[in-house]
Scaffold this motif. Structure first.
Motif, PDB file in Angstrom:
ATOM      1  N   ILE A   1       0.728  -1.284   0.005  1.00  0.00           N
ATOM      2  CA  ILE A   1       0.117   0.100  -0.029  1.00  0.00           C
ATOM      3  C   ILE A   1       0.923   1.090   0.113  1.00  0.00           C
ATOM      4  O   ILE A   1       1.880   1.446   0.825  1.00  0.00           O
ATOM      5  CB  ILE A   1      -1.062   0.052   1.047  1.00  0.00           C
ATOM      6  CG1 ILE A   1      -2.101  -1.024   1.243  1.00  0.00           C
ATOM      7  CG2 ILE A   1      -1.685   1.428   1.223  1.00  0.00           C
ATOM      8  CD1 ILE A   1      -3.058  -1.070   0.050  1.00  0.00           C
ATOM      9  N   LYS A   2       0.512   2.349  -0.827  1.00  0.00           N
ATOM     10  CA  LYS A   2       1.075   3.543  -0.754  1.00  0.00           C
ATOM     11  C   LYS A   2      -0.122   4.434  -0.278  1.00  0.00           C
ATOM     12  O   LYS A   2      -1.111   4.422  -0.439  1.00  0.00           O
ATOM     13  CB  LYS A   2       1.416   3.904  -2.143  1.00  0.00           C
ATOM     14  CG  LYS A   2       2.792   3.210  -2.725  1.00  0.00           C
ATOM     15  CD  LYS A   2       2.928   3.722  -4.214  1.00  0.00           C
ATOM     16  CE  LYS A   2       4.310   2.979  -4.588  1.00  0.00           C
ATOM     17  NZ  LYS A   2       4.335   1.461  -4.335  1.00  0.00           N
ATOM     18  N   GLU A   3       0.511   5.428   0.337  1.00  0.00           N
ATOM     19  CA  GLU A   3      -0.314   6.414   1.099  1.00  0.00           C
ATOM     20  C   GLU A   3      -1.142   7.180  -0.064  1.00  0.00           C
ATOM     21  O   GLU A   3      -0.871   7.792  -0.929  1.00  0.00           O
ATOM     22  CB  GLU A   3       0.511   7.530   1.805  1.00  0.00           C
ATOM     23  CG  GLU A   3      -0.406   8.408   2.994  1.00  0.00           C
ATOM     24  CD  GLU A   3       0.437   9.162   3.639  1.00  0.00           C
ATOM     25  OE1 GLU A   3      -0.204   9.769   4.703  1.00  0.00           O
ATOM     26  OE2 GLU A   3       1.463   9.112   3.997  1.00  0.00           O
ATOM     27  N   ASP A   4      -2.518   7.557   0.360  1.00  0.00           N
ATOM     28  CA  ASP A   4      -3.330   8.285  -0.478  1.00  0.00           C
ATOM     29  C   ASP A   4      -3.452   9.759   0.168  1.00  0.00           C
ATOM     30  O   ASP A   4      -4.218   9.862   1.366  1.00  0.00           O
ATOM     31  CB  ASP A   4      -4.738   7.504  -0.552  1.00  0.00           C
ATOM     32  CG  ASP A   4      -5.649   8.193  -1.584  1.00  0.00           C
ATOM     33  OD1 ASP A   4      -5.320   9.395  -1.873  1.00  0.00           O
ATOM     34  OD2 ASP A   4      -6.588   7.597  -2.083  1.00  0.00           O
ATOM     35  N   VAL A   5      -3.210  10.733  -0.450  1.00  0.00           N
ATOM     36  CA  VAL A   5      -3.022  11.951   0.084  1.00  0.00           C
ATOM     37  C   VAL A   5      -4.581  12.639   0.142  1.00  0.00           C
ATOM     38  O   VAL A   5      -4.721  13.825   0.495  1.00  0.00           O
ATOM     39  CB  VAL A   5      -1.976  13.059  -0.641  1.00  0.00           C
ATOM     40  CG1 VAL A   5      -0.615  12.483  -0.233  1.00  0.00           C
ATOM     41  CG2 VAL A   5      -2.499  13.349  -2.015  1.00  0.00           C
ATOM     42  N   THR A   6      -5.370  12.084  -0.540  1.00  0.00           N
ATOM     43  CA  THR A   6      -6.727  12.447  -0.323  1.00  0.00           C
ATOM     44  C   THR A   6      -7.404  12.631   1.040  1.00  0.00           C
ATOM     45  O   THR A   6      -7.968  13.317   1.372  1.00  0.00           O
ATOM     46  CB  THR A   6      -7.617  11.542  -1.289  1.00  0.00           C
ATOM     47  OG1 THR A   6      -7.188  11.448  -2.369  1.00  0.00           O
ATOM     48  CG2 THR A   6      -9.031  12.034  -1.424  1.00  0.00           C
ATOM     49  N   TYR A   7      -6.897  11.549   1.678  1.00  0.00           N
ATOM     50  CA  TYR A   7      -7.547  11.475   3.173  1.00  0.00           C
ATOM     51  C   TYR A   7      -6.342  11.769   3.951  1.00  0.00           C
ATOM     52  O   TYR A   7      -5.626  10.863   4.601  1.00  0.00           O
ATOM     53  CB  TYR A   7      -8.054  10.029   3.537  1.00  0.00           C
ATOM     54  CG  TYR A   7      -9.178   9.736   2.367  1.00  0.00           C
ATOM     55  CD1 TYR A   7     -10.410  10.206   2.518  1.00  0.00           C
ATOM     56  CD2 TYR A   7      -8.654   8.932   1.319  1.00  0.00           C
ATOM     57  CE1 TYR A   7     -11.287   9.849   1.558  1.00  0.00           C
ATOM     58  CE2 TYR A   7      -9.670   8.534   0.376  1.00  0.00           C
ATOM     59  CZ  TYR A   7     -10.984   8.995   0.425  1.00  0.00           C
ATOM     60  OH  TYR A   7     -11.887   8.868  -0.767  1.00  0.00           O
ATOM     61  N   THR A   8      -6.209  13.001   4.493  1.00  0.00           N
ATOM     62  CA  THR A   8      -5.145  13.454   5.231  1.00  0.00           C
ATOM     63  C   THR A   8      -5.090  12.927   6.583  1.00  0.00           C
ATOM     64  O   THR A   8      -4.104  12.805   7.340  1.00  0.00           O
ATOM     65  CB  THR A   8      -5.148  15.022   5.404  1.00  0.00           C
ATOM     66  OG1 THR A   8      -6.262  15.562   5.992  1.00  0.00           O
ATOM     67  CG2 THR A   8      -4.959  15.440   4.007  1.00  0.00           C
ATOM     68  N   HIS A   9      -6.285  12.474   7.233  1.00  0.00           N
ATOM     69  CA  HIS A   9      -6.324  12.143   8.745  1.00  0.00           C
ATOM     70  C   HIS A   9      -6.060  10.613   8.599  1.00  0.00           C
ATOM     71  O   HIS A   9      -5.987   9.919   9.610  1.00  0.00           O
ATOM     72  CB  HIS A   9      -7.535  12.649   9.113  1.00  0.00           C
ATOM     73  CG  HIS A   9      -8.867  11.835   8.694  1.00  0.00           C
ATOM     74  ND1 HIS A   9      -9.220  12.160   7.618  1.00  0.00           N
ATOM     75  CD2 HIS A   9      -9.673  11.064   9.328  1.00  0.00           C
ATOM     76  CE1 HIS A   9     -10.342  11.467   7.301  1.00  0.00           C
ATOM     77  NE2 HIS A   9     -10.666  10.835   8.304  1.00  0.00           N
ATOM     78  N   ILE A  10      -5.969   9.888   7.522  1.00  0.00           N
ATOM     79  CA  ILE A  10      -5.735   8.360   7.617  1.00  0.00           C
ATOM     80  C   ILE A  10      -4.472   8.128   6.747  1.00  0.00           C
ATOM     81  O   ILE A  10      -4.348   8.396   5.667  1.00  0.00           O
ATOM     82  CB  ILE A  10      -7.020   7.795   7.105  1.00  0.00           C
ATOM     83  CG1 ILE A  10      -7.974   7.915   7.737  1.00  0.00           C
ATOM     84  CG2 ILE A  10      -6.667   6.393   6.915  1.00  0.00           C
ATOM     85  CD1 ILE A  10      -9.460   7.222   7.199  1.00  0.00           C
ATOM     86  N   ASN A  11      -3.595   7.355   7.721  1.00  0.00           N
ATOM     87  CA  ASN A  11      -2.413   7.168   7.003  1.00  0.00           C
ATOM     88  C   ASN A  11      -2.620   5.741   6.308  1.00  0.00           C
ATOM     89  O   ASN A  11      -2.571   4.581   7.287  1.00  0.00           O
ATOM     90  CB  ASN A  11      -1.260   6.990   7.841  1.00  0.00           C
ATOM     91  CG  ASN A  11      -0.027   6.723   7.441  1.00  0.00           C
ATOM     92  OD1 ASN A  11       0.089   5.600   6.549  1.00  0.00           O
ATOM     93  ND2 ASN A  11       1.155   7.300   7.820  1.00  0.00           N
ATOM     94  N   GLU A  12      -2.907   5.305   5.109  1.00  0.00           N
ATOM     95  CA  GLU A  12      -3.104   3.935   4.586  1.00  0.00           C
ATOM     96  C   GLU A  12      -2.052   3.169   4.827  1.00  0.00           C
ATOM     97  O   GLU A  12      -2.482   2.087   4.905  1.00  0.00           O
ATOM     98  CB  GLU A  12      -3.616   4.118   3.022  1.00  0.00           C
ATOM     99  CG  GLU A  12      -4.948   4.901   2.839  1.00  0.00           C
ATOM    100  CD  GLU A  12      -4.784   6.527   2.927  1.00  0.00           C
ATOM    101  OE1 GLU A  12      -5.734   7.197   2.960  1.00  0.00           O
ATOM    102  OE2 GLU A  12      -3.697   6.849   2.856  1.00  0.00           O
ATOM    103  N   ILE A  13      -0.893   3.478   4.802  1.00  0.00           N
ATOM    104  CA  ILE A  13       0.175   2.651   4.896  1.00  0.00           C
ATOM    105  C   ILE A  13       0.232   1.939   6.381  1.00  0.00           C
ATOM    106  O   ILE A  13       0.367   0.780   6.370  1.00  0.00           O
ATOM    107  CB  ILE A  13       1.427   3.377   4.540  1.00  0.00           C
ATOM    108  CG1 ILE A  13       1.711   3.609   3.254  1.00  0.00           C
ATOM    109  CG2 ILE A  13       2.772   2.573   5.192  1.00  0.00           C
ATOM    110  CD1 ILE A  13       2.858   4.714   2.678  1.00  0.00           C
ATOM    111  N   VAL A  14       0.082   2.833   7.274  1.00  0.00           N
ATOM    112  CA  VAL A  14       0.051   2.365   8.619  1.00  0.00           C
ATOM    113  C   VAL A  14      -1.476   1.499   9.047  1.00  0.00           C
ATOM    114  O   VAL A  14      -1.359   0.335   9.644  1.00  0.00           O
ATOM    115  CB  VAL A  14      -0.117   3.292   9.593  1.00  0.00           C
ATOM    116  CG1 VAL A  14      -0.209   2.938  11.305  1.00  0.00           C
ATOM    117  CG2 VAL A  14       1.433   4.177   9.526  1.00  0.00           C
TER     118      VAL A  14
END
Length: 230
Positions: free
Chosen positions: A113-126
């Motif tokens: 997974i790579k981080e999606d900057v669309t959702y700034t309060h959710i770190n998709e990698i973590v």
């Protein structure tokens, strides 16, 4: 994809939460720091009191959003699978060849997974690490059947169903598309776990990704099934 997703709200079943965390800054902070804290100390050691200390808020304020940490985990996992579903839809949209559709769908559900900057309060990698390490704790409970009836796992089931339908489009004679689809989705999490913790019992690692393994597996299974019908 960022522009396409920017106007989309990831839908989580509203019975999971008391108050929608997306509706306030505090709610978003609960989600943001809840993800980081679960990743740091593990779900078993995670408590709302510890989260409250992290965000500088009373424990009681978190209970206004979620009745338990189990419901918070259900929220996070539901959000993750709905996010994966959107990525799968966009990756396969307007792809006319069914085999190409299958390859793109498998890549979405198995890749790193790579981080999606669309959702700034959710770190998709973590969040992905939490899904790999903790997802089974959301459904390996005595309440799984009743929670399933309430629709808590609908996003996860939609991902599997979409993949199953694509498999059937590739080979309509294959008898086990849902079993293969759920094996790919669950197996990807397991292979990511193994390559981080039990490297001696997986071929996945720096040279072979889970995506490559499941593409190879699925293509050979469907080809064998197709050859058997001739």
């Amino acid at each position: 994809m960022i522009n396409l997703l920017s106007n989309i709200k990831i839908a989580v079943p509203d019975k999971i939460f008391i108050k929608d965390p997306e509706s306030s800054d505090l709610g978003k902070r609960i989600i943001e720091h809840g993800i980081l804290l679960i990743d740091e100390i593990g779900f078993d050691n995670f408590t709302f009191k510890k989260l409250g200390n992290k965000i500088g808020s009373n424990e009681s304020s978190i209970y206004r959003y979620f009745e338990s940490k189990h419901k918070l985990l259900l929220y996070l996992t539901s959000w993750y699978w709905a996010w994966i579903e959107y990525q799968m839809v966009f990756a396969t949209h307007n792809v006319p060849d069914h085999n190409d559709q299958l390859s793109k769908a498998i890549e979405v559900v198995t890749r790193e997974i790579k981080e999606d900057v669309t959702y700034t309060h959710i770190n998709e990698i973590v969040l992905n690490r939490i899904i790999i390490n903790e997802y089974s704790k959301s459904y390996l409970t005595k309440e799984v059947d009743s929670e399933n009836k309430e629709g808590y796992f609908v996003a996860y089931k939609r991902v599997v169903t979409r993949l199953s339908e694509i498999i059937s489009n590739v080979n309509s004679d294959y008898e086990f598309p849902s079993s293969l689809a759920s094996t790919v989705v669950e197996g990807a999490l397991h292979q990511h776990f193994l390559k981080e913790h039990f490297r001696s019992i997986t071929d996945c690692g720096s040279d072979v990704t889970p995506t490559e393994f499941f593409l190879n597996l699925t293509q050979k299974v469907l080809k064998t099934a197709s050859d058997g019908t001739k």
